[in-house]
Design a protein around this motif. Structure first.
Motif, PDB file in Angstrom:
ATOM      1  N   CYS A  16       0.846  -1.193   0.000  1.00 59.36           N
ATOM      2  CA  CYS A  16       0.000   0.000   0.000  1.00 59.36           C
ATOM      3  C   CYS A  16       0.879   1.239   0.000  1.00 59.36           C
ATOM      4  CB  CYS A  16      -0.887  -0.003   1.241  1.00 59.36           C
ATOM      5  SG  CYS A  16      -1.950   1.453   1.394  1.00 59.36           S
ATOM      6  N   ALA A  17       0.662   2.101  -0.958  1.00 62.92           N
ATOM      7  CA  ALA A  17       1.327   3.408  -0.963  1.00 62.92           C
ATOM      8  C   ALA A  17       0.516   4.338  -0.065  1.00 62.92           C
ATOM      9  CB  ALA A  17       1.407   3.964  -2.371  1.00 62.92           C
ATOM     10  N   MET A  18       1.224   5.051   0.777  1.00 68.52           N
ATOM     11  CA  MET A  18       0.587   5.971   1.710  1.00 68.52           C
ATOM     12  C   MET A  18       0.760   7.408   1.202  1.00 68.52           C
ATOM     13  SD  MET A  18      -0.388   3.721   3.953  1.00 68.52           S
ATOM     14  CE  MET A  18      -0.786   4.594   5.456  1.00 68.52           C
ATOM     15  N   GLN A  19      -0.072   8.324   1.685  1.00 62.63           N
ATOM     16  CA  GLN A  19       0.063   9.737   1.300  1.00 62.63           C
ATOM     17  C   GLN A  19       1.479  10.209   1.596  1.00 62.63           C
ATOM     18  OE1 GLN A  19      -2.814  12.363   3.033  1.00 62.63           O
ATOM     19  NE2 GLN A  19      -4.506  11.435   1.936  1.00 62.63           N
ATOM     20  N   GLY A  20       2.070  10.906   0.644  1.00 62.01           N
ATOM     21  CA  GLY A  20       3.405  11.455   0.817  1.00 62.01           C
ATOM     22  C   GLY A  20       4.526  10.512   0.412  1.00 62.01           C
ATOM     23  N   ASP A  21       4.201   9.257   0.111  1.00 61.75           N
ATOM     24  CA  ASP A  21       5.239   8.320  -0.320  1.00 61.75           C
ATOM     25  C   ASP A  21       5.798   8.723  -1.677  1.00 61.75           C
ATOM     26  OD1 ASP A  21       5.155   6.712   1.920  1.00 61.75           O
ATOM     27  OD2 ASP A  21       3.890   5.169   0.998  1.00 61.75           O
ATOM     28  N   THR A  22       7.069   8.407  -1.872  1.00 60.48           N
ATOM     29  CA  THR A  22       7.758   8.677  -3.131  1.00 60.48           C
ATOM     30  C   THR A  22       8.492   7.411  -3.570  1.00 60.48           C
ATOM     31  OG1 THR A  22       9.832   9.366  -2.095  1.00 60.48           O
ATOM     32  CG2 THR A  22       8.140  11.088  -2.428  1.00 60.48           C
ATOM     33  N   GLU A  23       9.185   7.523  -4.680  1.00 54.31           N
ATOM     34  CA  GLU A  23       9.985   6.420  -5.174  1.00 54.31           C
ATOM     35  C   GLU A  23      11.060   6.016  -4.165  1.00 54.31           C
ATOM     36  OE1 GLU A  23       8.931   8.966  -6.956  1.00 54.31           O
ATOM     37  OE2 GLU A  23       7.957   8.085  -8.717  1.00 54.31           O
ATOM     38  N   ALA A  24      11.517   6.947  -3.349  1.00 59.83           N
ATOM     39  CA  ALA A  24      12.554   6.639  -2.355  1.00 59.83           C
ATOM     40  C   ALA A  24      12.060   5.574  -1.370  1.00 59.83           C
ATOM     41  CB  ALA A  24      12.974   7.904  -1.611  1.00 59.83           C
ATOM     42  N   GLU A  25      10.814   5.657  -0.932  1.00 59.33           N
ATOM     43  CA  GLU A  25      10.260   4.648  -0.029  1.00 59.33           C
ATOM     44  C   GLU A  25      10.149   3.298  -0.737  1.00 59.33           C
ATOM     45  OE1 GLU A  25       9.428   8.428   1.878  1.00 59.33           O
ATOM     46  OE2 GLU A  25       8.848   7.780  -0.125  1.00 59.33           O
ATOM     47  N   ALA A  26       9.739   3.320  -2.000  1.00 61.61           N
ATOM     48  CA  ALA A  26       9.628   2.077  -2.766  1.00 61.61           C
ATOM     49  C   ALA A  26      11.000   1.430  -2.938  1.00 61.61           C
ATOM     50  CB  ALA A  26       8.985   2.354  -4.119  1.00 61.61           C
ATOM     51  N   ASP A  27      12.019   2.230  -3.223  1.00 59.64           N
ATOM     52  CA  ASP A  27      13.389   1.708  -3.369  1.00 59.64           C
ATOM     53  C   ASP A  27      13.840   1.034  -2.080  1.00 59.64           C
ATOM     54  OD1 ASP A  27      13.560   2.763  -5.939  1.00 59.64           O
ATOM     55  OD2 ASP A  27      14.640   4.563  -5.291  1.00 59.64           O
ATOM     56  N   LYS A  28      13.638   1.722  -0.977  1.00 52.82           N
ATOM     57  CA  LYS A  28      14.066   1.220   0.334  1.00 52.82           C
ATOM     58  C   LYS A  28      13.363  -0.092   0.672  1.00 52.82           C
ATOM     59  CE  LYS A  28      13.933   2.622   5.207  1.00 52.82           C
ATOM     60  NZ  LYS A  28      13.531   3.685   6.130  1.00 52.82           N
ATOM     61  N   LEU A  29      12.059  -0.139   0.456  1.00 54.89           N
ATOM     62  CA  LEU A  29      11.281  -1.322   0.797  1.00 54.89           C
ATOM     63  C   LEU A  29      11.634  -2.502  -0.109  1.00 54.89           C
ATOM     64  CD1 LEU A  29       9.137  -2.278   2.781  1.00 54.89           C
ATOM     65  CD2 LEU A  29       7.396  -1.500   1.153  1.00 54.89           C
ATOM     66  N   ALA A  30      11.795  -2.264  -1.392  1.00 61.64           N
ATOM     67  CA  ALA A  30      12.154  -3.338  -2.328  1.00 61.64           C
ATOM     68  C   ALA A  30      13.498  -3.955  -1.949  1.00 61.64           C
ATOM     69  CB  ALA A  30      12.188  -2.811  -3.761  1.00 61.64           C
ATOM     70  N   ALA A  31      14.479  -3.121  -1.642  1.00 66.45           N
ATOM     71  CA  ALA A  31      15.805  -3.619  -1.267  1.00 66.45           C
ATOM     72  C   ALA A  31      15.743  -4.408   0.041  1.00 66.45           C
ATOM     73  CB  ALA A  31      16.788  -2.462  -1.148  1.00 66.45           C
ATOM     74  N   LYS A  32      14.973  -3.923   0.989  1.00 68.13           N
ATOM     75  CA  LYS A  32      14.849  -4.589   2.292  1.00 68.13           C
ATOM     76  C   LYS A  32      14.189  -5.956   2.141  1.00 68.13           C
ATOM     77  CE  LYS A  32      14.816  -4.452   6.900  1.00 68.13           C
ATOM     78  NZ  LYS A  32      15.979  -4.291   7.728  1.00 68.13           N
ATOM     79  N   ILE A  33      13.115  -6.021   1.380  1.00 64.97           N
ATOM     80  CA  ILE A  33      12.399  -7.284   1.195  1.00 64.97           C
ATOM     81  C   ILE A  33      13.274  -8.307   0.474  1.00 64.97           C
ATOM     82  CG2 ILE A  33      10.456  -8.381   0.001  1.00 64.97           C
ATOM     83  CD1 ILE A  33       8.818  -5.829   0.702  1.00 64.97           C
ATOM     84  N   ALA A  34      14.018  -7.881  -0.521  1.00 63.96           N
ATOM     85  CA  ALA A  34      14.887  -8.801  -1.271  1.00 63.96           C
ATOM     86  C   ALA A  34      15.919  -9.459  -0.360  1.00 63.96           C
ATOM     87  CB  ALA A  34      15.579  -8.059  -2.402  1.00 63.96           C
ATOM     88  N   LYS A  35      16.350  -8.749   0.669  1.00 63.58           N
ATOM     89  CA  LYS A  35      17.408  -9.239   1.554  1.00 63.58           C
ATOM     90  C   LYS A  35      16.886  -9.778   2.888  1.00 63.58           C
ATOM     91  CE  LYS A  35      20.468  -5.885  -0.490  1.00 63.58           C
ATOM     92  NZ  LYS A  35      20.903  -4.508  -0.345  1.00 63.58           N
ATOM     93  N   LEU A  36      15.573  -9.714   3.090  1.00 70.58           N
ATOM     94  CA  LEU A  36      14.964 -10.139   4.348  1.00 70.58           C
ATOM     95  C   LEU A  36      15.179 -11.641   4.548  1.00 70.58           C
ATOM     96  CD1 LEU A  36      13.221  -8.917   6.649  1.00 70.58           C
ATOM     97  CD2 LEU A  36      11.218  -9.652   5.342  1.00 70.58           C
ATOM     98  N   ARG A  37      15.831 -12.011   5.621  1.00 68.32           N
ATOM     99  CA  ARG A  37      16.207 -13.410   5.863  1.00 68.32           C
ATOM    100  C   ARG A  37      15.086 -14.139   6.597  1.00 68.32           C
ATOM    101  NH1 ARG A  37      22.206 -12.653   8.120  1.00 68.32           N
ATOM    102  NH2 ARG A  37      21.036 -13.430   9.892  1.00 68.32           N
ATOM    103  N   ILE A  38      14.131 -14.653   5.811  1.00 65.92           N
ATOM    104  CA  ILE A  38      12.972 -15.332   6.387  1.00 65.92           C
ATOM    105  C   ILE A  38      12.815 -16.771   5.883  1.00 65.92           C
ATOM    106  CG2 ILE A  38      11.710 -13.208   6.864  1.00 65.92           C
ATOM    107  CD1 ILE A  38      10.021 -13.783   4.342  1.00 65.92           C
ATOM    108  N   PHE A  39      13.806 -17.251   5.124  1.00 61.74           N
ATOM    109  CA  PHE A  39      13.761 -18.612   4.605  1.00 61.74           C
ATOM    110  C   PHE A  39      14.759 -19.479   5.355  1.00 61.74           C
ATOM    111  CE2 PHE A  39      12.146 -15.900   1.321  1.00 61.74           C
ATOM    112  CZ  PHE A  39      11.023 -16.582   0.887  1.00 61.74           C
ATOM    113  N   LYS A  40      14.421 -20.737   5.520  1.00 59.37           N
ATOM    114  CA  LYS A  40      15.236 -21.657   6.311  1.00 59.37           C
ATOM    115  C   LYS A  40      16.553 -22.001   5.614  1.00 59.37           C
ATOM    116  CE  LYS A  40      11.288 -23.806   8.549  1.00 59.37           C
ATOM    117  NZ  LYS A  40      10.504 -25.029   8.691  1.00 59.37           N
TER     118      LYS A  40
END
Length: 146
Positions: free
Chosen positions: A32-56
């Motif tokens: 969900c994009a929130m009011q005031g969000d920009t591409e910078a938030e999307a960049d940060k979140l995409a990078a974080k999710i790609a590296k999120l260590r949640i697999f065994k």
């Protein structure tokens, strides 16, 4: 941006009883994009999710990422993640981005997840979707860039 990430063994999106997207092992990302969000938030979140260590790993510990496992991401826009339930019984969604900004940032976020080297599949912005998943674990994580 706000995201709910679910580790899945499989997930799919149906629209009008037709499967439009599906993945095997990986993550379902409700975004969900929130009011005031920009591409910078999307960049940060995409990078974080790609590296999120949640697999065994080989020892059964959550120590591997999507990048490590080669898993896929099914990304579904869901403005209801912006729900404000602090008053009354009907949620308010005034903190969600406008539909035009929401769609633009959804598409951009999806492209940024793919740019991380992750195979992506999408829902359809604004559509009435039936989302099915087999939650693995279950592992469900809430992320917010604010």
């Amino acid at each position: 941006m706000r995201a709910l990430i679910q580790r899945v063994s499989a997930a799919k999106v149906d629209i009008n009883d037709q499967t439009v997207s599906e993945i095997g092992p990986g993550v379902l990302i409700l975004i969900c994009a929130m009011q005031g969000d920009t591409e910078a938030e999307a960049d940060k979140l995409a990078a974080k999710i790609a590296k999120l260590r949640i697999f065994k790993d080989d020892e059964g510990r959550m120590n591997r990422s999507l990048l490590d496992t080669g898993g896929s991401a099914l990304i579904v826009s869901q403005f209801t993640l912006a729900a404000d339930t602090s008053r009354g019984n009907r949620p308010g969604f005034s903190t969600a981005a406008s539909p035009a900004d929401g769609e633009r940032l959804y598409e951009y976020f999806t492209s940024q997840v793919a740019a991380q080297g992750i195979t992506t599949a999408n829902g359809r912005f604004g559509a009435d979707m039936a989302v099915s998943l087999t939650n693995d674990g279950p592992v469900t994580i809430w992320m917010d860039t604010a």
